[in-house]
Design a protein around this motif. Structure first.
Motif, mmCIF file in Angstrom:
data_model
loop_
_atom_site.group_PDB
_atom_site.id
_atom_site.type_symbol
_atom_site.label_atom_id
_atom_site.label_comp_id
_atom_site.label_asym_id
_atom_site.label_seq_id
_atom_site.Cartn_x
_atom_site.Cartn_y
_atom_site.Cartn_z
ATOM 1 N N ASP A 102 24.836 -44.555 18.272
ATOM 2 C CA ASP A 102 25.993 -44.162 17.472
ATOM 3 C C ASP A 102 25.545 -43.417 16.219
ATOM 4 O O ASP A 102 24.410 -43.562 15.775
ATOM 5 C CB ASP A 102 26.788 -45.399 17.033
ATOM 6 C CG ASP A 102 27.477 -46.063 18.202
ATOM 7 O OD1 ASP A 102 27.409 -45.499 19.308
ATOM 8 O OD2 ASP A 102 28.081 -47.139 17.997
ATOM 9 N N ASP A 104 26.667 -43.911 13.241
ATOM 10 C CA ASP A 104 26.924 -44.616 11.986
ATOM 11 C C ASP A 104 25.767 -45.484 11.497
ATOM 12 O O ASP A 104 25.926 -46.255 10.570
ATOM 13 C CB ASP A 104 28.185 -45.466 12.125
ATOM 14 C CG ASP A 104 28.087 -46.417 13.293
ATOM 15 O OD1 ASP A 104 26.988 -46.531 13.868
ATOM 16 O OD2 ASP A 104 29.093 -47.043 13.627
ATOM 17 N N GLN A 106 24.492 -48.067 12.693
ATOM 18 C CA GLN A 106 24.610 -49.514 12.921
ATOM 19 C C GLN A 106 23.475 -49.997 13.811
ATOM 20 O O GLN A 106 23.041 -51.132 13.710
ATOM 21 C CB GLN A 106 25.939 -49.826 13.604
ATOM 22 C CG GLN A 106 27.096 -49.931 12.646
ATOM 23 C CD GLN A 106 28.326 -50.462 13.358
ATOM 24 O OE1 GLN A 106 28.919 -49.790 14.181
ATOM 25 N NE2 GLN A 106 28.705 -51.671 13.029
ATOM 26 N N ARG A 204 21.913 -55.644 14.340
ATOM 27 C CA ARG A 204 22.886 -54.575 14.133
ATOM 28 C C ARG A 204 23.459 -54.650 12.730
ATOM 29 O O ARG A 204 23.903 -55.701 12.291
ATOM 30 C CB ARG A 204 23.996 -54.687 15.164
ATOM 31 C CG ARG A 204 24.917 -53.485 15.178
ATOM 32 C CD ARG A 204 25.701 -53.481 16.453
ATOM 33 N NE ARG A 204 26.943 -52.755 16.329
ATOM 34 C CZ ARG A 204 27.231 -51.639 16.998
ATOM 35 N NH1 ARG A 204 26.345 -51.130 17.816
ATOM 36 N NH2 ARG A 204 28.402 -51.057 16.862
ATOM 37 N N ARG A 207 28.325 -50.500 9.328
ATOM 38 C CA ARG A 207 28.478 -49.053 9.357
ATOM 39 C C ARG A 207 27.985 -48.493 8.034
ATOM 40 O O ARG A 207 28.312 -49.014 6.970
ATOM 41 C CB ARG A 207 29.963 -48.767 9.549
ATOM 42 C CG ARG A 207 30.255 -47.410 10.012
ATOM 43 C CD ARG A 207 31.728 -47.309 10.341
ATOM 44 N NE ARG A 207 31.915 -46.617 11.603
ATOM 45 C CZ ARG A 207 31.677 -45.325 11.752
ATOM 46 N NH1 ARG A 207 31.281 -44.618 10.734
ATOM 47 N NH2 ARG A 207 31.837 -44.750 12.925
HETATM 48 MG MG MG Z 1 29.864 -48.231 14.835
#
Ligand code: MG
Ligand code: UDP
Length: 325
Positions: A102, A104, A106, A204, A207
């Motif tokens: 992704d 972002d 994360q 994780r 964001r």
């Molecule tokens: Mg995300």
């Protein structure tokens, strides 16, 4: 072993995070290249999923300034899974392995080191698996966990706590390309590809900036897609219910006949109650049976590949026929 890596990043209205993501990813790529685990031809490929903000301009700027960056612009917003597939299929022509992640931040980009190491050790698919869900809200955590359990119950093979952060080798991507389904749920399809796989745990994060592009409505649609794309069990449940009600109708038949014989019913009740139960049961049962066929048609129209050969040991003169002919 050839080792060109493509990092594929779908982006939808990600102008807030993109510069930082690009900076960190290019740092990571340089580090991998100088460490010798990936080749100098490796790239970072951004896919603009029809963003309405300045995402594409940023990608253009990055690509113009540094040949390590590439961009794919979709004609309009087609959703995360399709954007990801577009990126992977573009990368397939040039890479030996592709990591999807992704935009972002994360997903922990340091996990890519282990992923490429696993690839070099012979894995075709390396799944990034979250070691905990501490950064999630209580709601997201419980619904996600319930979902994995439910999918397992329905007989769908998913990797627990794995989103779309994974490495795939070129031949795994080739096998993925054979899946022609339109309702794409990559988390369910990738395990069907097979080959040797391994897992890398990572923490994780939150964001980095911007907002989630998966509001509850999209998340529910995604979850529902996952179920209906992989399982005909909901149809089986209807059949089962039909059978149960039909069995109950026979008991009701006996009961109402007995009630009539002993004269504690009003006129007309026996025939009414018998028809209601019997017809209800028969109708549900028939729906379930029709549903079974609809389910079969559904899977036929997906035209999924039936197998992918990993190795062939065969001493024979070369044949000019295709192996599957
Ligand atoms: Mg995300
Ligand atoms: N994304 C996309 N198209 C969409 C929605 C999301 O390409 O229609 C991308 C988004 O830019 C991000 C990734 O998919 O890189 C995951 O989205 P997000 O981080 O918002 O989801 P969450 O982590 O909140 O589940």
């Amino acid at each position: 072993m050839r080792n060109t890596l493509y990092i594929v990043v779908p982006c939808y209205n990600e102008e807030a995070v993109l510069p930082e993501t690009a900076r960190r990813l290019s740092e990571k790529l340089e580090q991998l290249i100088s460490g010798g685990s990936v080749s100098g031809e490796s790239r970072i490929l951004f896919v603009d999923d029809g963003s309405r903000d300045r995402t594409w301009e940023l990608i253009e700027g990055l690509a113009a300034g540094d040949s390590r960056f590439g961009g794919v612009k979709l004609s309009r917003n087609r959703g995360h899974q399709n954007a990801l597939l577009a990126g992977l299929m573009t990368a397939r022509a040039h890479c030996d392995m592709a990591v999807s992640m992704d935009a972002d931040l994360q997903d922990d980009i340091n996990a890519i080191d282990q992923m490429t190491a696993d690839y070099l050790a012979g894995s075709d698919i390396v799944y990034g698996v979250r070691s905990s869900r501490r950064t999630d809200t209580f709601f997201k955590r419980t619904t996600a966990q319930g979902y994995y359990r439910f999918m397992k119950l329905l007989g769908v093979e998913l990797v627990y706590n794995h989103a779309d952060f994974r490495l795939m080798s070129r031949r795994a991507l080739d096998a993925l390309a054979e899946f022609r389904e339109v309702n794409l749920f990559l988390r369910g399809v990738v395990p069907l590809v097979g080959y040797r796989c391994s897992f890398v745990e990572y923490e994780r994060g939150e964001r980095f900036a911007g907002e989630s592009k998966y509001p509850l409505k999209k998340m529910l649609a995604f979850a529902f897609d996952g179920i209906t794309s992989f399982s005909v069990k909901p149809i089986r449940l209807i059949t089962l219910l039909g059978m149960l009600i039909f069995a109950a109708s026979i008991l009701m038949l006996l009961y109402s006949l007995a009630a009539k014989a002993f004269h504690f019913t009003v006129q007309g009740w026996t025939s009414l109650i018998c028809s209601i139960w019997m017809l209800g049961g028969i109708q549900l049962l028939s729906l379930g049976i029709i549903g079974e066929y609809v389910g079969k048609i559904y899977f036929e129209t997906k035209a999924r590949p039936r197998y992918a050969i990993e190795q062939l040991l065969l001493k024979a003169p070369p044949s000019d026929r295709r192996p599957d002919a």
